[in-house]
Write a protein that holds these residues in place. Sequence first.
Motif, PDB file in Angstrom:
ATOM      1  N   ASP A   1       0.823  -1.208   0.000  1.00 27.37           N
ATOM      2  CA  ASP A   1       0.000   0.000   0.000  1.00 27.37           C
ATOM      3  C   ASP A   1       0.859   1.260   0.000  1.00 27.37           C
ATOM      4  OD1 ASP A   1      -2.662   1.429   0.480  1.00 27.37           O
ATOM      5  OD2 ASP A   1      -1.484   2.091   2.201  1.00 27.37           O
ATOM      6  N   VAL A   2       1.902   1.267   0.828  1.00 25.82           N
ATOM      7  CA  VAL A   2       2.802   2.415   0.903  1.00 25.82           C
ATOM      8  C   VAL A   2       3.599   2.563  -0.389  1.00 25.82           C
ATOM      9  CG1 VAL A   2       4.876   3.309   2.047  1.00 25.82           C
ATOM     10  CG2 VAL A   2       2.979   2.419   3.406  1.00 25.82           C
ATOM     11  N   MET A   3       4.147   1.461  -0.902  1.00 25.56           N
ATOM     12  CA  MET A   3       4.975   1.514  -2.101  1.00 25.56           C
ATOM     13  C   MET A   3       4.181   2.000  -3.315  1.00 25.56           C
ATOM     14  SD  MET A   3       8.045   0.638  -1.247  1.00 25.56           S
ATOM     15  CE  MET A   3       7.795   1.391   0.357  1.00 25.56           C
ATOM     16  N   TYR A   4       2.934   1.552  -3.437  1.00 24.18           N
ATOM     17  CA  TYR A   4       2.129   1.890  -4.604  1.00 24.18           C
ATOM     18  C   TYR A   4       1.429   3.242  -4.494  1.00 24.18           C
ATOM     19  CZ  TYR A   4       2.498  -3.074  -5.979  1.00 24.18           C
ATOM     20  OH  TYR A   4       2.951  -4.316  -6.336  1.00 24.18           O
ATOM     21  N   CYS A   5       1.047   3.627  -3.273  1.00 26.43           N
ATOM     22  CA  CYS A   5       0.099   4.732  -3.142  1.00 26.43           C
ATOM     23  C   CYS A   5       0.640   5.990  -2.476  1.00 26.43           C
ATOM     24  CB  CYS A   5      -1.151   4.263  -2.398  1.00 26.43           C
ATOM     25  SG  CYS A   5      -2.020   2.921  -3.241  1.00 26.43           S
TER      26      CYS A   5
ATOM     27  N   ARG B   1       7.738   7.863   4.612  1.00 25.41           N
ATOM     28  CA  ARG B   1       7.373   6.480   4.918  1.00 25.41           C
ATOM     29  C   ARG B   1       7.733   5.546   3.759  1.00 25.41           C
ATOM     30  NH1 ARG B   1       1.177   5.350   6.465  1.00 25.41           N
ATOM     31  NH2 ARG B   1       0.903   5.905   4.265  1.00 25.41           N
ATOM     32  N   ARG B   2       7.512   6.004   2.540  1.00 21.42           N
ATOM     33  CA  ARG B   2       7.839   5.188   1.367  1.00 21.42           C
ATOM     34  C   ARG B   2       9.345   5.039   1.217  1.00 21.42           C
ATOM     35  NH1 ARG B   2       8.664   5.625  -4.245  1.00 21.42           N
ATOM     36  NH2 ARG B   2       7.594   3.994  -5.447  1.00 21.42           N
ATOM     37  N   ARG B   3      10.077   6.119   1.403  1.00 19.92           N
ATOM     38  CA  ARG B   3      11.530   6.058   1.290  1.00 19.92           C
ATOM     39  C   ARG B   3      12.134   5.177   2.383  1.00 19.92           C
ATOM     40  NH1 ARG B   3      14.192   6.759  -2.806  1.00 19.92           N
ATOM     41  NH2 ARG B   3      15.905   7.942  -1.885  1.00 19.92           N
TER      42      ARG B   3
ATOM     43  N   ALA C   1      -1.957   2.114  21.144  1.00 20.37           N
ATOM     44  CA  ALA C   1      -2.034   3.573  21.023  1.00 20.37           C
ATOM     45  C   ALA C   1      -0.751   4.131  20.425  1.00 20.37           C
ATOM     46  CB  ALA C   1      -2.311   4.191  22.386  1.00 20.37           C
ATOM     47  N   LYS C   2       0.376   3.547  20.803  1.00 20.14           N
ATOM     48  CA  LYS C   2       1.665   4.013  20.289  1.00 20.14           C
ATOM     49  C   LYS C   2       1.784   3.741  18.788  1.00 20.14           C
ATOM     50  CE  LYS C   2       6.642   3.735  21.131  1.00 20.14           C
ATOM     51  NZ  LYS C   2       7.715   3.170  22.000  1.00 20.14           N
ATOM     52  N   VAL C   3       1.311   2.603  18.356  1.00 18.15           N
ATOM     53  CA  VAL C   3       1.376   2.264  16.930  1.00 18.15           C
ATOM     54  C   VAL C   3       0.437   3.162  16.132  1.00 18.15           C
ATOM     55  CG1 VAL C   3       0.947   0.459  15.216  1.00 18.15           C
ATOM     56  CG2 VAL C   3       2.035  -0.120  17.406  1.00 18.15           C
ATOM     57  N   GLY C   4      -0.774   3.365  16.644  1.00 20.80           N
ATOM     58  CA  GLY C   4      -1.740   4.230  15.968  1.00 20.80           C
ATOM     59  C   GLY C   4      -2.675   3.461  15.055  1.00 20.80           C
ATOM     60  N   GLU C   5      -3.883   3.962  14.912  1.00 20.21           N
ATOM     61  CA  GLU C   5      -4.903   3.238  14.159  1.00 20.21           C
ATOM     62  C   GLU C   5      -4.581   3.117  12.670  1.00 20.21           C
ATOM     63  OE1 GLU C   5      -8.736   4.187  17.049  1.00 20.21           O
ATOM     64  OE2 GLU C   5      -8.427   5.412  15.249  1.00 20.21           O
ATOM     65  N   ASN C   6      -3.960   4.138  12.086  1.00 18.76           N
ATOM     66  CA  ASN C   6      -3.639   4.075  10.655  1.00 18.76           C
ATOM     67  C   ASN C   6      -2.613   2.982  10.364  1.00 18.76           C
ATOM     68  OD1 ASN C   6      -5.395   6.143   9.986  1.00 18.76           O
ATOM     69  ND2 ASN C   6      -3.830   7.735  10.101  1.00 18.76           N
ATOM     70  N   ASP C   7      -1.577   2.906  11.183  1.00 18.67           N
ATOM     71  CA  ASP C   7      -0.559   1.870  10.966  1.00 18.67           C
ATOM     72  C   ASP C   7      -1.072   0.488  11.340  1.00 18.67           C
ATOM     73  OD1 ASP C   7       1.399   3.464   9.848  1.00 18.67           O
ATOM     74  OD2 ASP C   7       2.350   3.940  11.754  1.00 18.67           O
ATOM     75  N   LEU C   8      -1.984   0.407  12.291  1.00 19.30           N
ATOM     76  CA  LEU C   8      -2.600  -0.881  12.603  1.00 19.30           C
ATOM     77  C   LEU C   8      -3.430  -1.367  11.416  1.00 19.30           C
ATOM     78  CD1 LEU C   8      -3.670  -0.252  16.306  1.00 19.30           C
ATOM     79  CD2 LEU C   8      -2.008  -1.966  15.531  1.00 19.30           C
ATOM     80  N   ALA C   9      -4.104  -0.445  10.736  1.00 16.52           N
ATOM     81  CA  ALA C   9      -4.866  -0.825   9.542  1.00 16.52           C
ATOM     82  C   ALA C   9      -3.935  -1.364   8.461  1.00 16.52           C
ATOM     83  CB  ALA C   9      -5.659   0.370   9.023  1.00 16.52           C
ATOM     84  N   ARG C  10      -2.775  -0.749   8.312  1.00 19.38           N
ATOM     85  CA  ARG C  10      -1.782  -1.259   7.359  1.00 19.38           C
ATOM     86  C   ARG C  10      -1.294  -2.635   7.778  1.00 19.38           C
ATOM     87  NH1 ARG C  10       2.905   1.817   7.776  1.00 19.38           N
ATOM     88  NH2 ARG C  10       3.734   0.467   6.159  1.00 19.38           N
ATOM     89  N   LEU C  11      -1.059  -2.826   9.058  1.00 14.73           N
ATOM     90  CA  LEU C  11      -0.566  -4.103   9.564  1.00 14.73           C
ATOM     91  C   LEU C  11      -1.564  -5.226   9.294  1.00 14.73           C
ATOM     92  CD1 LEU C  11       1.510  -5.736  11.278  1.00 14.73           C
ATOM     93  CD2 LEU C  11       0.198  -5.055  13.290  1.00 14.73           C
ATOM     94  N   LEU C  12      -2.850  -4.924   9.474  1.00 19.02           N
ATOM     95  CA  LEU C  12      -3.887  -5.936   9.274  1.00 19.02           C
ATOM     96  C   LEU C  12      -4.354  -6.007   7.822  1.00 19.02           C
ATOM     97  CD1 LEU C  12      -6.113  -5.311  12.436  1.00 19.02           C
ATOM     98  CD2 LEU C  12      -4.119  -6.791  12.193  1.00 19.02           C
ATOM     99  N   ILE C  13      -3.935  -5.034   7.013  1.00 22.85           N
ATOM    100  CA  ILE C  13      -4.343  -4.900   5.610  1.00 22.85           C
ATOM    101  C   ILE C  13      -5.866  -4.821   5.524  1.00 22.85           C
ATOM    102  CG2 ILE C  13      -3.934  -5.670   3.242  1.00 22.85           C
ATOM    103  CD1 ILE C  13      -1.628  -7.319   4.173  1.00 22.85           C
TER     104      ILE C  13
ATOM    105  N   ASN D   1      -8.844   1.295  -0.511  1.00 27.89           N
ATOM    106  CA  ASN D   1      -9.313   1.356   0.865  1.00 27.89           C
ATOM    107  C   ASN D   1     -10.712   1.968   0.902  1.00 27.89           C
ATOM    108  OD1 ASN D   1      -7.086   0.708   3.053  1.00 27.89           O
ATOM    109  ND2 ASN D   1      -6.036   1.729   1.353  1.00 27.89           N
ATOM    110  N   LEU D   2     -11.540   1.494   1.811  1.00 28.76           N
ATOM    111  CA  LEU D   2     -12.869   2.061   2.019  1.00 28.76           C
ATOM    112  C   LEU D   2     -12.746   3.062   3.163  1.00 28.76           C
ATOM    113  CD1 LEU D   2     -13.333  -0.729   0.573  1.00 28.76           C
ATOM    114  CD2 LEU D   2     -15.589  -0.723   1.622  1.00 28.76           C
ATOM    115  N   ARG D   3     -12.820   4.356   2.845  1.00 30.67           N
ATOM    116  CA  ARG D   3     -12.529   5.385   3.827  1.00 30.67           C
ATOM    117  C   ARG D   3     -13.588   6.490   3.809  1.00 30.67           C
ATOM    118  NH1 ARG D   3      -6.019   5.519   2.653  1.00 30.67           N
ATOM    119  NH2 ARG D   3      -5.458   3.938   4.207  1.00 30.67           N
ATOM    120  N   PRO D   4     -13.807   7.116   4.971  1.00 34.03           N
ATOM    121  CA  PRO D   4     -14.823   8.181   5.040  1.00 34.03           C
ATOM    122  C   PRO D   4     -14.461   9.407   4.221  1.00 34.03           C
ATOM    123  CG  PRO D   4     -13.597   8.031   7.107  1.00 34.03           C
ATOM    124  CD  PRO D   4     -13.227   6.836   6.296  1.00 34.03           C
TER     125      PRO D   4
END
Length: 211
Positions: free
Chosen positions: A16-20, A27-29, A137-149, A186-189
């Motif tokens: 997701d990071v590499m493509y988008c 983060r990509r670098r 909380a330290k990881v954060g919800e956005n990175d947790l979403a990436r982790l779980l894909i 991604n399905l996002r608000p």
Amino acid sequence: FCNTELSSFYLDVQKDVMYCDATAAKRRRSGQTAMYLVAHRLVRLLAPTLAFTADEIWSYIPGAMAEAESVHLADWPTVEPSWVDEDLLARWDTLLAVRSAALGKLEGLRTSGTIQSNMEAAVTLRPTSEALAALLAKVGENDLARLLIVSRVTVANDIGGQAEGELALRVDVTKSEYAKCQRCWNLRPSVGADAKFPDLCDRCAAVMATK
């Protein structure tokens, strides 16, 4: 990581990071740097058993040919002591356990036909211990979403209750109610919030606005 872990976990999470992400995004670098360091070492470890393939891979690694004209002439990789972090490894063991618990629930939704892919899912993580709550909380919800894909992760703040299994966690999964971004899937608000890019989420709209 062994080869299977690189393919089935790390590279899968990083796609997701590499493509988008934007080309020069930090983060990509950072991900590209990590992949380079892994490839640069792994190809030398594989060289004795995959002689010709490893030599071809070596020729494609940036800067490698300037170090040695063949991987078989390159120095054997050494351990970087500063990279050994037992606390970090312990945290990752916990995060991988969280991922495993969530994937089990997601498989149930796919089997029932509620979702076609994990990207359609929204996950709520309910930690039952202060320690796990602090880590999430330290990881954060956005990175947790990436982790779980998945498209969205919410960490509930109502700590306590009965955990599921050995991990101090309960996991709820549902199908996301939001529209699908046509760039990152991604399905996002935020999909449709930018009138110039009505079929994109806020991240993808921001990237496209720079082109």
